[in-house]
Design a protein around this motif. Structure first.
Motif, PDB file in Angstrom:
ATOM      1  N   THR A  75      -0.272  -1.591  -3.147  1.00 43.68           N
ATOM      2  CA  THR A  75      -1.602  -1.235  -3.642  1.00 43.68           C
ATOM      3  C   THR A  75      -2.365  -0.422  -2.605  1.00 43.68           C
ATOM      4  O   THR A  75      -3.010   0.577  -2.935  1.00 43.68           O
ATOM      5  CB  THR A  75      -2.385  -2.506  -4.019  1.00 43.68           C
ATOM      6  OG1 THR A  75      -1.629  -3.254  -4.968  1.00 43.68           O
ATOM      7  CG2 THR A  75      -3.743  -2.172  -4.601  1.00 43.68           C
TER       8      THR A  75
ATOM      9  N   SER B 239      -0.272  -2.162  -9.732  1.00 48.40           N
ATOM     10  CA  SER B 239      -0.101  -2.907  -8.480  1.00 48.40           C
ATOM     11  C   SER B 239      -1.095  -4.058  -8.389  1.00 48.40           C
ATOM     12  O   SER B 239      -0.759  -5.141  -7.900  1.00 48.40           O
ATOM     13  CB  SER B 239      -0.284  -1.979  -7.281  1.00 48.40           C
ATOM     14  OG  SER B 239       0.758  -1.064  -7.217  1.00 48.40           O
ATOM     15  N   TYR B 240      -2.304  -3.836  -8.867  1.00 42.57           N
ATOM     16  CA  TYR B 240      -3.313  -4.898  -8.868  1.00 42.57           C
ATOM     17  C   TYR B 240      -2.867  -6.056  -9.760  1.00 42.57           C
ATOM     18  O   TYR B 240      -3.010  -7.217  -9.409  1.00 42.57           O
ATOM     19  CB  TYR B 240      -4.658  -4.332  -9.327  1.00 42.57           C
ATOM     20  CG  TYR B 240      -5.753  -5.357  -9.360  1.00 42.57           C
ATOM     21  CD1 TYR B 240      -6.295  -5.852  -8.192  1.00 42.57           C
ATOM     22  CD2 TYR B 240      -6.240  -5.840 -10.576  1.00 42.57           C
ATOM     23  CE1 TYR B 240      -7.304  -6.802  -8.213  1.00 42.57           C
ATOM     24  CE2 TYR B 240      -7.246  -6.782 -10.616  1.00 42.57           C
ATOM     25  CZ  TYR B 240      -7.778  -7.257  -9.434  1.00 42.57           C
ATOM     26  OH  TYR B 240      -8.762  -8.199  -9.468  1.00 42.57           O
TER      27      TYR B 240
END
Length: 129
Positions: free
Chosen positions: A74, A53-54
């Protein structure tokens, strides 16, 4: 604030009751082993999905797109991992719902509704630099 306090207190009592029931059903050793196992698995899943997600946030920013959805995902993965790291079966189930992609999509409309509501009231401020 009082609702949050009462909710957390109810969650603690529910967790204790669940631990007692499961402990009686499968034994104390296996209950403790299951708690440790779910905590470790939760942290590992959250770390793996959180890194993805980052990277999605970084890709969105590099493409010049707003990273709103990736930021919410995130955040949900982080909260899910934290809940799974806590000892208890109820928090593990809620954390797993936040970490898994299929169920995470069910919570997104609720989060968007909450954010829109806060933005209309002026409680959320977006700062650009």
């Amino acid at each position: 604030m009082k609702k949050l306090l009462w909710g957390m207190l109810a969650l603690v009592f529910a967790e204790i009751a669940m631990l007692i029931l499961i402990g009686k059903a499968i034994g104390v050793f296996y209950t403790l082993l299951l708690i440790v196992l779910t905590s470790v698995v939760g942290v590992l899943i959250a770390k793996q999905r959180g890194m993805k997600s980052y990277k999605d946030i970084q890709n969105s920013l590099q493409q010049g797109q707003p990273p709103g959805i990736a930021m919410i995902e995130t955040f949900m993965i982080f909260i899910g991992g934290a809940l799974m790291a806590l000892p208890g079966f109820i928090t593990d189930i809620i954390g797993l719902l936040f970490v898994l992609g299929i169920t995470r999509n069910l919570f997104k409309p609720i989060i968007f509704y909450f954010l829109r509501k806060k933005m209309k009231k002026g409680n959320v401020i977006i700062v650009q630099r």
